[in-house]
Design a protein around this motif. Structure first.
Motif, mmCIF file in Angstrom:
data_model
loop_
_atom_site.group_PDB
_atom_site.id
_atom_site.type_symbol
_atom_site.label_atom_id
_atom_site.label_comp_id
_atom_site.label_asym_id
_atom_site.label_seq_id
_atom_site.Cartn_x
_atom_site.Cartn_y
_atom_site.Cartn_z
ATOM 1 N N GLY A 149 -4.238 13.894 -0.062
ATOM 2 C CA GLY A 149 -4.399 12.742 0.820
ATOM 3 C C GLY A 149 -5.406 11.780 0.252
ATOM 4 N N GLY A 150 -5.729 10.745 1.022
ATOM 5 C CA GLY A 150 -6.692 9.779 0.533
ATOM 6 C C GLY A 150 -6.644 8.503 1.324
ATOM 7 N N ASP A 151 -7.120 7.443 0.688
ATOM 8 C CA ASP A 151 -7.084 6.127 1.308
ATOM 9 C C ASP A 151 -6.985 5.105 0.186
ATOM 10 O OD1 ASP A 151 -7.002 4.428 3.477
ATOM 11 O OD2 ASP A 151 -9.178 4.276 3.666
ATOM 12 N N THR A 152 -6.243 4.030 0.451
ATOM 13 C CA THR A 152 -6.014 3.017 -0.571
ATOM 14 C C THR A 152 -6.299 1.657 0.041
ATOM 15 O OG1 THR A 152 -4.282 4.408 -1.519
ATOM 16 C CG2 THR A 152 -4.314 2.095 -2.188
ATOM 17 N N ILE A 210 -9.397 5.079 -3.044
ATOM 18 C CA ILE A 210 -9.459 4.135 -4.154
ATOM 19 C C ILE A 210 -9.406 2.699 -3.645
ATOM 20 C CG2 ILE A 210 -6.942 4.314 -4.588
ATOM 21 C CD1 ILE A 210 -7.663 4.095 -7.628
ATOM 22 N N GLU A 232 0.815 -1.220 0.000
ATOM 23 C CA GLU A 232 0.000 0.000 0.000
ATOM 24 C C GLU A 232 0.851 1.274 0.000
ATOM 25 O OE1 GLU A 232 -2.712 -0.076 3.310
ATOM 26 O OE2 GLU A 232 -3.020 2.093 3.206
ATOM 27 N N PHE A 233 1.875 1.312 0.832
ATOM 28 C CA PHE A 233 2.616 2.567 0.981
ATOM 29 C C PHE A 233 3.540 2.836 -0.196
ATOM 30 C CE2 PHE A 233 1.185 1.253 5.162
ATOM 31 C CZ PHE A 233 0.396 2.354 5.452
ATOM 32 N N ILE A 286 0.244 14.728 1.613
ATOM 33 C CA ILE A 286 0.227 13.283 1.830
ATOM 34 C C ILE A 286 1.285 12.874 2.852
ATOM 35 C CG2 ILE A 286 0.764 11.085 0.682
ATOM 36 C CD1 ILE A 286 -0.509 12.284 -1.851
ATOM 37 N N GLY A 287 0.928 11.945 3.760
ATOM 38 C CA GLY A 287 1.927 11.373 4.660
ATOM 39 C C GLY A 287 1.648 11.513 6.138
ATOM 40 N N ASP A 288 0.639 12.296 6.485
ATOM 41 C CA ASP A 288 0.312 12.394 7.909
ATOM 42 C C ASP A 288 -1.122 11.898 8.106
ATOM 43 O OD1 ASP A 288 0.346 13.218 10.689
ATOM 44 O OD2 ASP A 288 1.964 14.596 10.122
ATOM 45 N N ASP A 289 -1.641 12.057 9.314
ATOM 46 C CA ASP A 289 -2.992 11.568 9.575
ATOM 47 C C ASP A 289 -4.043 12.434 8.882
ATOM 48 O OD1 ASP A 289 -2.279 9.353 11.236
ATOM 49 O OD2 ASP A 289 -1.647 10.828 12.708
ATOM 50 N N LEU A 325 -8.273 11.412 -2.576
ATOM 51 C CA LEU A 325 -8.591 10.270 -3.427
ATOM 52 C C LEU A 325 -8.695 9.009 -2.583
ATOM 53 C CD1 LEU A 325 -8.652 8.655 -6.163
ATOM 54 C CD2 LEU A 325 -6.142 8.594 -5.998
ATOM 55 N N PHE A 381 0.931 8.332 -6.337
ATOM 56 C CA PHE A 381 0.088 9.447 -5.878
ATOM 57 C C PHE A 381 0.834 10.551 -5.149
ATOM 58 C CE2 PHE A 381 -3.074 5.835 -5.986
ATOM 59 C CZ PHE A 381 -3.602 6.229 -7.207
ATOM 60 N N LEU A 423 -3.495 17.113 -5.048
ATOM 61 C CA LEU A 423 -3.864 15.909 -4.292
ATOM 62 C C LEU A 423 -3.198 15.971 -2.915
ATOM 63 C CD1 LEU A 423 -5.205 13.107 -4.113
ATOM 64 C CD2 LEU A 423 -3.135 12.146 -5.131
ATOM 65 N N ILE A 472 1.288 4.155 -2.967
ATOM 66 C CA ILE A 472 0.963 5.577 -2.770
ATOM 67 C C ILE A 472 2.176 6.429 -3.143
ATOM 68 C CG2 ILE A 472 0.374 7.338 -1.039
ATOM 69 C CD1 ILE A 472 -1.095 4.993 0.473
HETATM 70 P P1 ADP Z 1 -4.281 6.654 8.070
HETATM 71 O O1 ADP Z 1 -4.265 5.193 8.376
HETATM 72 O O2 ADP Z 1 -3.687 7.529 9.097
HETATM 73 O O3 ADP Z 1 -5.624 7.127 7.578
HETATM 74 P P2 ADP Z 1 -3.107 5.790 5.634
HETATM 75 O O4 ADP Z 1 -2.102 4.808 6.092
HETATM 76 O O5 ADP Z 1 -4.407 5.308 5.124
HETATM 77 O O6 ADP Z 1 -3.305 6.853 6.808
HETATM 78 O O7 ADP Z 1 -2.470 6.715 4.514
HETATM 79 C C1 ADP Z 1 -1.139 7.224 4.659
HETATM 80 C C2 ADP Z 1 -1.056 8.564 4.001
HETATM 81 O O8 ADP Z 1 -1.223 8.390 2.589
HETATM 82 C C3 ADP Z 1 -2.131 9.561 4.432
HETATM 83 O O9 ADP Z 1 -1.553 10.851 4.453
HETATM 84 C C4 ADP Z 1 -3.167 9.473 3.354
HETATM 85 O O10 ADP Z 1 -3.867 10.684 3.204
HETATM 86 C C5 ADP Z 1 -2.312 9.168 2.130
HETATM 87 N N1 ADP Z 1 -2.999 8.388 1.099
HETATM 88 C C6 ADP Z 1 -3.508 7.137 1.193
HETATM 89 N N2 ADP Z 1 -4.036 6.734 0.033
HETATM 90 C C7 ADP Z 1 -3.883 7.769 -0.837
HETATM 91 C C8 ADP Z 1 -4.247 7.987 -2.187
HETATM 92 N N3 ADP Z 1 -4.895 7.069 -2.921
HETATM 93 N N4 ADP Z 1 -3.929 9.173 -2.732
HETATM 94 C C9 ADP Z 1 -3.304 10.125 -2.010
HETATM 95 N N5 ADP Z 1 -2.928 9.978 -0.745
HETATM 96 C C10 ADP Z 1 -3.212 8.819 -0.150
#
Ligand code: ADP
Ligand code: MG
Length: 318
Positions: free
Chosen positions: A119-122, A89, A5-6, A25-28, A87, A13, A117, A9
């Motif tokens: 932040g987000g979740d993957t 996804i 996952e990381f 991107i990269g923090d909470d 985003l 992204f 962009l 990203i």
């Molecule tokens: P958390 O568990 O704290 O919500 P994640 O581990 O899900 O954080 O995500 C790590 C970082 O990557 C966060 O800053 C999040 O916003 C970013 N991130 C995750 N998925 C994506 C994506 N598809 N596009 C952009 N940023 C992303």
């Protein structure tokens, strides 16, 4: 996931330190400040599900482009200026060729619109893309669906029906050739951002056309508690549909969705200024009817008869 996952990203992204956001991107959370004093945030989310909002074999660059475009179109319809987006996804598997093209298409429009962009979740799951876009608009200046006034002109940008035609042809296994204007409309809708911002002081109500003119105008009518009269002969139909039967053109332009043009109402005093704005932006703006006191939508055809919507599209109704 194969890539992790990381790493995914980071590779597709994360493009380094944020330019606009205080923290990207990269923090909470990301940290973002509205830029214009007195502006309020405009926030919108749109989700695209594979096989429902796009086809599994759609070019991934177009999927990325469209996923952002439909969100920016909502900002445009409020008169907002884009700032940033997130985003979320879900991917069934890590397909790097797909991800490379998807992110390229998405960032093409992001860069063009100066929207970052942040932040987000993957996650793993059936292919689904959910974008939340954040924009700003001066307090009190947003173009709301409930702001229409009786007697306002109704205007629409661009031309209608192209995207719905491409969807219909694809579903009928008659795919259009690459570069066909209707296919472009379906795959790469152009959010009318400059127009939306320029309309802040010229328009009253506005909406973007995602579900079709009749249906989206219906939202303005119910929120503004008004009716409307449209003149079919003035409605701008996508030129590449000129060879179709009139009933087909009516169904596609009035009930077909996905064009992402703006529909807006404005006082008749603003006609000249709105026409000049269209010239300046190079965006066709067409006056197609009026808002009326009361309720209901009446569409008149060339013979002065009223068109009504049936399950198969629009019917002539004497
Ligand atoms: P958390 O568990 O704290 O919500 P994640 O581990 O899900 O954080 O995500 C790590 C970082 O990557 C966060 O800053 C999040 O916003 C970013 N991130 C995750 N998925 C994506 C994506 N598809 N596009 C952009 N940023 C992303
Ligand atoms: Mg998370």
């Amino acid at each position: 996931m194969a890539l992790g996952e990381f790493d995914l990203i980071a590779r597709y992204f994360d493009r380094g330190p944020a330019r606009r956001a205080l923290l990207g991107i990269g923090d909470d959370c990301a940290l973002l400040r509205p830029e214009t004093p007195g502006a309020v945030l405009a926030i919108t989310t749109d989700m695209l599900v594979c096989d429902r909002h796009f086809m599994a074999d759609a070019p991934p660059a177009s999927v990325g482009y469209k996923a952002l475009a439909v969100n920016l179109s909502d900002l445009a319809a409020m008169g907002a200026r884009p700032l940033a987006f997130t985003l979320a996804i879900a991917l069934p598997r890590v397909d790097e060729a797909w991800l490379e093209a998807f992110s390229r298409g998405m960032f093409e429009l992001a860069d063009q619109s100066a929207c970052e962009l942040i932040g987000g979740d993957t996650t793993c799951g059936p292919l689904t893309i959910s974008i939340t876009a954040l924009g700003e608009v001066p307090a009190g200046a947003a173009l709301r669906r409930d702001a229409g006034q009786p007697g306002d002109d109704l205007w629409v940008s661009g031309a209608l029906g192209g995207a719905a035609f491409a969807v219909r042809e694809a579903l009928a296994a008659r795919p259009l050739p690459v570069g066909h204007p209707a296919l472009e409309r379906m795959e790469r809708p152009q959010p009318r951002l400059a127009l939306g911002m320029a309309l802040r002081h010229l328009a009253r109500a506005a909406i973007d056309l995602s579900d079709g003119l009749a249906s989206d105008l219906g939202h303005v009518l119910s929120r503004s508690r008004l009716g409307a009269e449209l003149d079919w002969t003035t409605i701008p139909v996508e030129p590449c549909l000129s060879g179709l039967a009139e009933a087909d053109r009516q169904a596609l332009a009035l009930a077909g969705g996905d064009d992402y043009e703006l529909l807006f109402s404005a006082a008749s005093e603003n006609r000249v200024a709105i026409a000049a704005l269209g010239e300046r932006l190079g965006v066709p703006l067409t006056r197609i009817g009026v808002l009326t006191a009361g309720s209901g939508l009446r569409i008149r055809d060339a013979r002065g008869h009223t068109l009504t919507l049936s399950s198969g599209g629009f019917d002539h109704f004497a």
